[in-house]
Design a protein around this motif. Sequence first.
Motif, PDB file in Angstrom:
ATOM      1  N   GLN A 176       0.854  -1.159   0.030  1.00  0.00           N
ATOM      2  CA  GLN A 176       0.238   0.030   0.115  1.00  0.00           C
ATOM      3  C   GLN A 176       0.800   1.091   0.080  1.00  0.00           C
ATOM      4  O   GLN A 176       0.407   2.157  -0.678  1.00  0.00           O
ATOM      5  CB  GLN A 176      -0.891   0.030   1.207  1.00  0.00           C
ATOM      6  CG  GLN A 176      -1.786   1.335   1.358  1.00  0.00           C
ATOM      7  CD  GLN A 176      -2.584   1.303   2.646  1.00  0.00           C
ATOM      8  OE1 GLN A 176      -2.870   0.213   3.172  1.00  0.00           O
ATOM      9  NE2 GLN A 176      -2.932   2.345   3.262  1.00  0.00           N
ATOM     10  N   ALA A 180       1.592   1.466  -4.708  1.00  0.00           N
ATOM     11  CA  ALA A 180       0.406   1.917  -4.619  1.00  0.00           C
ATOM     12  C   ALA A 180      -0.181   1.792  -6.509  1.00  0.00           C
ATOM     13  O   ALA A 180      -1.195   1.561  -6.636  1.00  0.00           O
ATOM     14  CB  ALA A 180       0.003   3.102  -4.059  1.00  0.00           C
ATOM     15  N   GLN A 181       0.655   2.247  -7.247  1.00  0.00           N
ATOM     16  CA  GLN A 181       0.544   2.445  -8.511  1.00  0.00           C
ATOM     17  C   GLN A 181       1.511   1.348  -9.274  1.00  0.00           C
ATOM     18  O   GLN A 181       2.773   1.821  -9.518  1.00  0.00           O
ATOM     19  CB  GLN A 181       0.930   3.849  -9.076  1.00  0.00           C
ATOM     20  CG  GLN A 181       0.114   4.915  -8.354  1.00  0.00           C
ATOM     21  CD  GLN A 181       0.365   6.257  -8.755  1.00  0.00           C
ATOM     22  OE1 GLN A 181      -0.143   6.634  -9.795  1.00  0.00           O
ATOM     23  NE2 GLN A 181       0.899   7.125  -8.098  1.00  0.00           N
ATOM     24  N   HIS A 184       4.921   2.098 -11.541  1.00  0.00           N
ATOM     25  CA  HIS A 184       5.407   3.323 -11.053  1.00  0.00           C
ATOM     26  C   HIS A 184       6.720   3.216 -10.252  1.00  0.00           C
ATOM     27  O   HIS A 184       6.712   2.328  -9.382  1.00  0.00           O
ATOM     28  CB  HIS A 184       4.432   4.419 -10.654  1.00  0.00           C
ATOM     29  CG  HIS A 184       3.416   4.998 -11.493  1.00  0.00           C
ATOM     30  ND1 HIS A 184       3.479   6.109 -12.127  1.00  0.00           N
ATOM     31  CD2 HIS A 184       2.412   4.271 -12.192  1.00  0.00           C
ATOM     32  CE1 HIS A 184       2.512   6.408 -12.924  1.00  0.00           C
ATOM     33  NE2 HIS A 184       1.889   4.987 -13.175  1.00  0.00           N
ATOM     34  N   SER A 195       4.881  -4.270 -13.835  1.00  0.00           N
ATOM     35  CA  SER A 195       4.646  -4.951 -12.611  1.00  0.00           C
ATOM     36  C   SER A 195       4.084  -6.312 -12.973  1.00  0.00           C
ATOM     37  O   SER A 195       2.902  -6.370 -13.792  1.00  0.00           O
ATOM     38  CB  SER A 195       3.746  -3.954 -11.798  1.00  0.00           C
ATOM     39  OG  SER A 195       3.402  -4.811 -10.924  1.00  0.00           O
ATOM     40  N   THR A 198      -0.078  -6.177 -13.285  1.00  0.00           N
ATOM     41  CA  THR A 198      -0.688  -6.445 -14.402  1.00  0.00           C
ATOM     42  C   THR A 198      -0.068  -6.952 -15.647  1.00  0.00           C
ATOM     43  O   THR A 198      -0.685  -6.865 -16.870  1.00  0.00           O
ATOM     44  CB  THR A 198      -0.444  -4.421 -14.991  1.00  0.00           C
ATOM     45  OG1 THR A 198       0.785  -4.134 -15.016  1.00  0.00           O
ATOM     46  CG2 THR A 198      -0.945  -3.656 -13.820  1.00  0.00           C
TER      47      THR A 198
END
Length: 419
Positions: A176, A180-181, A184, A195, A198
């Motif tokens: 978290q 979080a993104q 990034h 990542s 994804t």
Amino acid sequence: MLKRGLITLAAVGLASSVLPAATASAADSPLTLAVFGDSPYGKSAYAPGGQTADTSQFRKVPAFIGTINSDPTVSDVIQVGDIHSGKEFCTEDYDASIATTWQTFSKPLLYTPGDNEWADCHKASSLTSPGQGGGFYDPSLGAIKYIGASGLSTDPADCVSYRCGNPLDNLAKIRQDFFAQPGHTLGSGTLNVVSQATAYDPSHPGDAQYVENVMWAQNDIVFVTINVPGGSNNDADPWYKVPTATQAQTDERTDRAAADVRWLDAAFADAQARHAKAVVISTQADMWDLDGKSKDHLTNYEPIISEVAAKSTEFKRPVLMLNGDSHLYRSDNPLSPTAACTGETDPATGSGICTHDPGNNAWIEHPYYNVPNFHRIVVHGSTTPLEWLRLTADPNANHPATGTTYGPFSWQRMPQPQL
């Protein structure tokens, strides 16, 4: 500007994903990175156990970051895990303080979690050895005694650490705060990464949780991070010292190791497809460090090690691993029975770090492989002066394997001046 090539993962059955290319100079130009880990280390204050705080390293972090920011040759930063010591409590506030401090990096920062910020958060031995603020099993009670605000307690509401040091909850908190993104990086600047959250294998949808596993390509080299914490890959030591590891603990280790292997496979497949000059693997664990224990304490690293060995052999070009965990600088090839080892002196013994292993070679800890196109660097950590490694990757170079060079890579230790 650096060339950030496209990552294509379809070859290994993963969901379609790419890294957008940036405006770039020649792909084969040298690239310099700063690598560090196992810092800042300190100690949490705990009045019931008579423990006073030590935040001296944390106070040096701004100057440490400044030495990296001021080096114009450094393009990216890699942190190989452990944002605090095993004597500091795992708390929300501490994690947030590191995340905030890291925002001052003027370069993109890639981070892979270490055991101290999640896998070992459960650890404690007694009131006077509160460890990371978790707890320990008391056989006379048949229950866990937690490190509570006023002393030992069986009430989870009294815990000083986040969620009483529960590793799964602390890993979720790390994700978290730091991931979080997906895709990034931390710090500032831009570096496009893929990542696993994804770009997971659709046959294994559970791999989407491993947002911390990333890969990227720069200057004809593929980089990959995998979440492998120290402490025997988080499985040989039951959480909270209970008699038998829980199913949750066993499942966590098994599932994560399998996801790591699939992510490694994807990185090597991409490196083969793009004819990359080298692969760099970043992880926290020193998977060859006995740390005073028997070799069976390392057994559950074997799925990771065997895959690294197999894929490196198939790749045929240089593979470099970066890790922390064991705190003392070391340069070696633990996948070769004959490779030389160099490193710093262990202050505890007065001998070189390589003498920790029979024949000065960590290969004996997993004696199954002979992979000459592999090299490993353990970065210094845990003690002052704080230190980072200036790693230069020149895709046109072919250095011999020495204490400071290997294939496209050369490096220099950068201790921070004491202020």
